[in-house]
Design a protein around this motif. Structure first.
Motif, PDB file in Angstrom:
ATOM      1  N   ALA A   1       1.528   4.225  -2.969  1.00  0.00           N
ATOM      2  CA  ALA A   1       0.979   5.479  -2.502  1.00  0.00           C
ATOM      3  C   ALA A   1       2.313   6.565  -2.703  1.00  0.00           C
ATOM      4  O   ALA A   1       2.092   7.366  -3.585  1.00  0.00           O
TER       5      ALA A   1
ATOM      6  N   GLY B   1      -7.526  10.045 -10.458  1.00  0.00           N
ATOM      7  CA  GLY B   1      -7.501   9.508  -9.398  1.00  0.00           C
ATOM      8  C   GLY B   1      -8.901   9.055  -8.916  1.00  0.00           C
ATOM      9  O   GLY B   1      -8.978   8.048  -8.296  1.00  0.00           O
TER      10      GLY B   1
ATOM     11  N   LEU C   1      -6.003   7.140  -4.694  1.00  0.00           N
ATOM     12  CA  LEU C   1      -5.983   8.067  -3.531  1.00  0.00           C
ATOM     13  C   LEU C   1      -4.905   8.997  -3.409  1.00  0.00           C
ATOM     14  O   LEU C   1      -5.162  10.124  -3.189  1.00  0.00           O
ATOM     15  N   SER C   2      -3.658   8.693  -3.766  1.00  0.00           N
ATOM     16  CA  SER C   2      -2.678   9.579  -3.725  1.00  0.00           C
ATOM     17  C   SER C   2      -2.849  10.632  -4.897  1.00  0.00           C
ATOM     18  O   SER C   2      -2.585  11.684  -4.889  1.00  0.00           O
ATOM     19  N   ASN C   3      -3.410  10.080  -5.966  1.00  0.00           N
ATOM     20  CA  ASN C   3      -3.555  11.272  -7.239  1.00  0.00           C
ATOM     21  C   ASN C   3      -4.794  12.018  -6.754  1.00  0.00           C
ATOM     22  O   ASN C   3      -4.481  13.214  -7.151  1.00  0.00           O
TER      23      ASN C   3
ATOM     24  N   THR D   1       3.158   6.812  -6.633  1.00  0.00           N
ATOM     25  CA  THR D   1       2.095   7.795  -7.332  1.00  0.00           C
ATOM     26  C   THR D   1       2.465   9.177  -7.018  1.00  0.00           C
ATOM     27  O   THR D   1       2.376  10.097  -7.704  1.00  0.00           O
ATOM     28  N   VAL D   2       2.925   9.654  -5.833  1.00  0.00           N
ATOM     29  CA  VAL D   2       3.289  10.742  -5.363  1.00  0.00           C
ATOM     30  C   VAL D   2       4.310  11.187  -6.287  1.00  0.00           C
ATOM     31  O   VAL D   2       4.342  12.344  -6.651  1.00  0.00           O
TER      32      VAL D   2
ATOM     33  N   ILE E   1      -5.346   1.776  -5.394  1.00  0.00           N
ATOM     34  CA  ILE E   1      -4.907   2.500  -4.384  1.00  0.00           C
ATOM     35  C   ILE E   1      -4.055   3.737  -4.741  1.00  0.00           C
ATOM     36  O   ILE E   1      -3.961   4.762  -4.040  1.00  0.00           O
ATOM     37  N   ASN E   2      -3.344   3.763  -6.059  1.00  0.00           N
ATOM     38  CA  ASN E   2      -2.838   4.770  -6.618  1.00  0.00           C
ATOM     39  C   ASN E   2      -3.681   6.059  -6.880  1.00  0.00           C
ATOM     40  O   ASN E   2      -3.364   7.147  -6.706  1.00  0.00           O
TER      41      ASN E   2
ATOM     42  N   PHE F   1       0.879  -1.119  -0.089  1.00  0.00           N
ATOM     43  CA  PHE F   1      -0.116   0.056  -0.030  1.00  0.00           C
ATOM     44  C   PHE F   1       0.896   1.336   0.043  1.00  0.00           C
ATOM     45  O   PHE F   1       0.533   2.265  -0.739  1.00  0.00           O
ATOM     46  N   TRP F   2       1.899   1.419   0.913  1.00  0.00           N
ATOM     47  CA  TRP F   2       2.840   2.591   0.925  1.00  0.00           C
ATOM     48  C   TRP F   2       3.537   2.804  -0.337  1.00  0.00           C
ATOM     49  O   TRP F   2       3.913   4.022  -0.821  1.00  0.00           O
TER      50      TRP F   2
ATOM     51  N   PHE G   1      -9.366   5.147  -8.003  1.00  0.00           N
ATOM     52  CA  PHE G   1     -10.034   4.651  -6.901  1.00  0.00           C
ATOM     53  C   PHE G   1     -11.147   3.734  -6.934  1.00  0.00           C
ATOM     54  O   PHE G   1     -11.337   3.105  -6.327  1.00  0.00           O
TER      55      PHE G   1
END
Length: 262
Positions: free
Chosen positions: A29, A73, A118-120, A32-33, A115-116, A25-26, A77
């Motif tokens: 994330a 995003g 959410l970061s987007n 993506t950031v 999950i990517n 997950f991390w 998501f």
């Protein structure tokens, strides 16, 4: 309300499954950031050499990049499952969806969580907020809600195009969404002003696959620039058209579905 509640519960189940692997997950994330950070670095390097791109400044471009990131995003998501539609068709997984009292398109879309996305959404929102503070937009009591409507419409357009192009898998034999991936790559052109492209690309992005209504036309209207800035007012209508077209294409494709045999 029941449909919405079930959709949220399906997404929640997939999200909880992903969170079982916290490291994955991390990593996703952070990756993506970093992708969005690379975009910002690219814009910074570009405008260090060029003061404006056909009248569009660094912050104008930041706003366009932010809108695209936010729209992608949301699509990733909340509707990542639609990118598995080709696989679901080829593997016969739609058989399960057809016998459940729940829309097939929503079952397919909620079959996976990106999950990517959410970061987007977070980074895209930050980019939009920062850019709006620097872009010269004559805000008023009616432009603020109009901007929100246009942003929501941009998300609808992006998601609808994804659904329509993935639904083409009903007519194609490929187990991968080649058409959808190709159109998605074309959508990256919407990160830049439509006015810098030749006529053919303008026609493609403005009419054939209206990615220009995700960024260029709405932002040009808010800025009060462009040859015909009022076209941005058509963004909600384009969103409604794209959503209706995607629904029709999916339903027509579903009529062709014949399972996978044995």
């Amino acid at each position: 309300m029941r449909t919405t509640r079930l959709y949220v519960r399906l997404l929640g189940a997939h999200l909880r499954a992903l969170l079982e692997h916290e490291a994955d997950f991390w990593i996703m994330a952070v990756a993506t950031v970093l992708t969005q950070v690379v975009n910002i670095v690219f814009l910074t390097a570009l405008f260090a050499k060029v003061p404006a791109l056909n009248g569009w400044t660094f912050w104008d471009m930041m706003l366009m990049f932010g809108v695209v990131a936010l729209a992608e995003g949301v699509g990733s998501f909340f509707f990542e499952g639609m990118w598995r539609l080709a696989e679901q068709i080829n593997m016969g997984e739609l058989d399960y969806f057809l016998v459940r009292p729940y829309p097939v398109a929503l079952q397919s879309s909620s079959a996976q969580v990106g999950i990517n996305g959410l970061s987007n959404m977070v980074v895209g929102g930050i980019m939009i907020g920062t850019a709006v503070a620097h872009v010269d937009i004559p805000w008023s009591a009616w432009t603020v809600p109009l901007a929100v409507v246009m942003l929501l419409s941009a998300v609808v357009i992006k998601v609808s195009i994804n659904l329509a192009t993935n639904a083409a898998s009903f007519w194609l034999s490929s187990p991968t969404p080649l058409l959808a991936l190709s159109v998605h790559q074309i959508g990256d052109l919407a990160r830049f002003p439509l006015s810098i492209y030749p006529f053919v690309i303008k026609a493609a992005l403005g009419v054939l696959v209206p990615f220009a209504f995700v960024t260029f036309f709405p932002i040009a209207f808010l800025r009060g620039t462009g040859a015909v800035p009022w076209i941005g007012l058509l963004t909600p209508l384009v969103a409604a058209y794209c959503a209706a077209a995607a629904t029709v294409i999916f339903k027509r494709g579903l009529l062709r579905y014949e399972s996978a045999g044995n």
